[in-house]
Design a protein around this motif. Sequence first.
Motif, PDB file in Angstrom:
ATOM      1  N   LEU A 128     -18.908 -11.212 -22.817  1.00 44.43           N
ATOM      2  CA  LEU A 128     -18.262 -12.407 -22.245  1.00 44.43           C
ATOM      3  C   LEU A 128     -16.724 -12.066 -22.041  1.00 44.43           C
ATOM      4  O   LEU A 128     -16.079 -12.801 -21.272  1.00 44.43           O
ATOM      5  N   ASP A 129     -16.338 -10.890 -22.487  1.00 40.90           N
ATOM      6  CA  ASP A 129     -15.110 -10.407 -22.026  1.00 40.90           C
ATOM      7  C   ASP A 129     -14.888 -10.148 -20.675  1.00 40.90           C
ATOM      8  O   ASP A 129     -15.581  -9.286 -20.316  1.00 40.90           O
ATOM      9  N   PRO A 130     -14.309 -10.696 -19.870  1.00 44.46           N
ATOM     10  CA  PRO A 130     -14.076 -10.174 -18.338  1.00 44.46           C
ATOM     11  C   PRO A 130     -13.409  -8.721 -18.005  1.00 44.46           C
ATOM     12  O   PRO A 130     -13.861  -8.488 -17.206  1.00 44.46           O
ATOM     13  N   THR A 131     -12.684  -8.347 -18.968  1.00 45.14           N
ATOM     14  CA  THR A 131     -12.399  -6.993 -18.662  1.00 45.14           C
ATOM     15  C   THR A 131     -13.184  -5.855 -19.125  1.00 45.14           C
ATOM     16  O   THR A 131     -12.986  -4.825 -18.774  1.00 45.14           O
ATOM     17  N   ASP A 146     -16.008  -2.547 -13.615  1.00 43.48           N
ATOM     18  CA  ASP A 146     -15.125  -2.516 -14.684  1.00 43.48           C
ATOM     19  C   ASP A 146     -13.796  -2.424 -14.025  1.00 43.48           C
ATOM     20  O   ASP A 146     -13.576  -2.220 -13.070  1.00 43.48           O
ATOM     21  N   PHE A 147     -12.853  -2.877 -15.164  1.00 38.72           N
ATOM     22  CA  PHE A 147     -11.513  -2.568 -14.900  1.00 38.72           C
ATOM     23  C   PHE A 147     -10.778  -1.480 -15.679  1.00 38.72           C
ATOM     24  O   PHE A 147     -11.270  -1.417 -16.776  1.00 38.72           O
ATOM     25  N   ALA A 148      -9.821  -0.770 -15.099  1.00 35.19           N
ATOM     26  CA  ALA A 148      -9.479   0.362 -15.658  1.00 35.19           C
ATOM     27  C   ALA A 148      -8.016   0.514 -15.042  1.00 35.19           C
ATOM     28  O   ALA A 148      -7.773   0.660 -14.093  1.00 35.19           O
TER      29      ALA A 148
END
Length: 332
Positions: free
Chosen positions: A183-186, A236-238
């Motif tokens: 559930l974590d959007p990041t 993904d976010f990075a």
Amino acid sequence: MINFASFSKSGRKSASAAILASTMLATACVSPIAGPDGNYAKPIGNAPVTANPTPYSEGLVCMGHYARQTGYAAPRIAVGRILDYTGKADFEGGRRVTQGASLMAISAFAKAGARLVERFDTSVSELELKYANNKLIGDDIPDDFRKITAGSIPGSDYYLVGGITELNYNIRSVGAEAFAGDLDPTDTKGSIGAKLYVINVGLDLRLVETESLEVVDVISYQKQIIGREVSVGVFDFANGNVFDVGIGGRAQEPIQLAIRSVLERAVLEMMANLYAAPSADVCSLTAGAISTNGITGDFVPAGAPLEEYNGPSRQQASAWHDRRDPALRGRN
């Protein structure tokens, strides 16, 4: 795919510069000025020319060996029009199935050792006959011309005609897709998908006795063709950037090769009937046989002994290839 919307202004400039540099690097092999060899670009790819067999090609060759060993006289075969009756065509790509089925059938009969007589394209022969009839062809004989001799053209015993009658899309298809992530959007998310689909081709052929026009053999065959598609994706976010990467692949059994396979199976069954083959296991009866027919076709040796013909080299990928054949490399 990289989402540039999340990049900072300086980041977008850096990314744009990197893409521009990559583009220029990719086009470095193309020049608006022709090089010393006269070309703007060197074509890619170096795959050698190879034989184009089907799972039935070896059986056709064995059938020719069997006929020679048992003393069966190979019939004279003519191939007529084997047309596309499916009517299937793409809006931009044209016909979906090959228009050269007759040529495939000629090659199949050659592999089986049949004696072929040309009836598919006689335009050159007819023109030569017209010139000879007008005494225009000399054949390197001074003050002489080619004579027209009655009965010089052998007739056919049988001829093959028919057509490609089926091309059925999407007989059955199945697919599955899955997406996983917390559930974590990041946090990293992933997806995977796979699809399978089946189509088929079919044809109807008949073998006709030339003199009586009696249909002596009729065969109807079909072959199913499978295709698949697989895809995998990661999101993904990075470091403040968004990465959306996806890879996938598609593969489909070639339609035209399937048509060649159906044709070769049909020709194999017809020749087995003409040769009175006892079973489908003729290859075991002809082990070690030497003949001019092979999986590439058949030919008439030009004066050389049968054991010295170049049939085997026709099936070798390295033969005559300047990068693969050691004999040719030694000449450079």
